[in-house]
Design a protein around this motif. Structure first.
Motif: not given
Lengths: 227, 227
Positions: A141, A144, A200-201, A204-205, A208-211, B218
């Motif tokens: 990410d 990150s 992964l995107l 993320n959506k 609401n994460a940064h995987t 997550i």
């Protein structure tokens, strides 16, 4: 490992900038390439702000790849073919780490684009027959990466057909604190890495994460075969 | 969750058997389907040996899917189209969990096969227009599934276009100890899951391992949105 001289093609976008910051902080020399010298120098200043002791400069793409020993490709897929075609004579037989995922955002969904050569990395290898192309870093990410003070809880799967280039890329990946590099097989596997970025995107959506990715079940938490 | 009545199409192979064992141990009713009644009954006996208290029987595929509420497809891709075509009238509007990865082993490498519909799961949805097809469980190692006394350190990413079927599948996945289910978006994303199996199998080979996947980043280690 000894310091590498890394040239970023398209180092002004978030993924290129994030990787450049991490590698600058690890003591490598960074040349941020861009079509515009001004934007390259602005991006270099951003990297220096995060890694003040580092050797970082901004150049136009062609000068960047000529000065670098390893070329890191972090451009949007839309410019992938034309940019690499133009830079082929300057890249020659260098190691090329392709980070590009050929994705498009359509109607709220993320979709992988078909690539005639199979994948972005395979396209790079076709356009740069003398180079040693490796596919890696798709799943880190960008945000990150920029938080250089935090270790990165992630595995980096590396695909390629040139064993030495792959080993050097894996060693480079493990210069990022907490990252484990894994040998993901031949360059033909790069498509599965690139397209998995869409999953992964999506996560993320949805969350609401940064995987990022961790592979479970290898070694006893060690780093077998990765150096 | 209330017990489900799960029919396995091709439940005699390692992946189907492994999932059946886990779901039997969690208290669900299992009907192992096969082309051969004898092989179905042999497989059912193997499941009962691992989960003695469970309700498990073996039937031919058509009778299995007629008796089940949720159909789990764990056949090799080579028989995917013909088998689902033949079973379509019996499957009707049921939930179908497609676990199939269209892969081929060639010259020591694992390669994803192109599927005209996009993915195995999308092919299932095209052949079963009345059904609610969900793609899941591709990345769980068959051998690890069979060790029913051990929790499974793995995430299960679930893709589908039918929200209720997806939620029911996610709840089912989390009946396997330590498994976390994640919403991986629409069925169109299933191709990226199926093909990523090739990367995990490559890693298994390169590291003599039984790999699985964990998504990092997550929630706070929680299970947001997954039930």
């Amino acid at each position: 490992m000894p310091p590498e001289k890394l040239a970023f093609v398209g180092g002004t976008g978030p993924e290129g900038l994030g990787l450049a910051v991490r590698f600058a902080a690890a003591g490598h020399s960074i040349i941020i390439g861009s079509r515009s010298l001004e934007r390259a120098q602005e991006a270099a200043a951003k990297v220096r702000a995060k890694a003040p002791a580092a050797d970082v400069e901004g150049r136009v793409n062609q000068e960047a790849v000529e000065a670098g020993e390893i070329v890191v490709v972090t451009i949007p897929f839309a410019g992938h073919r034309d940019t690499l075609e133009a830079l082929a004579p300057s890249i020659g037989a260098k190691i090329v780490i392709d980070v590009v995922s050929p994705l498009v955002f359509e109607g709220g969904q993320i979709r992988a684009l078909p690539v005639p050569e199979g994948s972005a990395a395979q396209q790079a290898q076709a356009l740069l027959p003398g180079a040693a192309v490796v596919a890696a870093f798709h799943h880190l990410d960008a945000g990150s990466l920029m938080n250089v003070e935090n270790p990165l809880d992630a595995d980096v799967i590396v695909c390629g057909d040139h064993p030495q280039a792959k080993l050097r890329t894996m060693a480079l990946a493990e210069q990022i604190a907490s990252v484990r590099a894994l040998d993901g097989g031949p360059l033909a596997n790069s498509r599965y890495l690139e397209e998995f970025t869409a999953v992964l995107l999506t996560l993320n959506k949805n969350y609401n994460a940064h995987t990022a990715l961790r592979i479970v079940g290898i070694g006893g938490g060690g780093k077998p075969g990765s150096r």
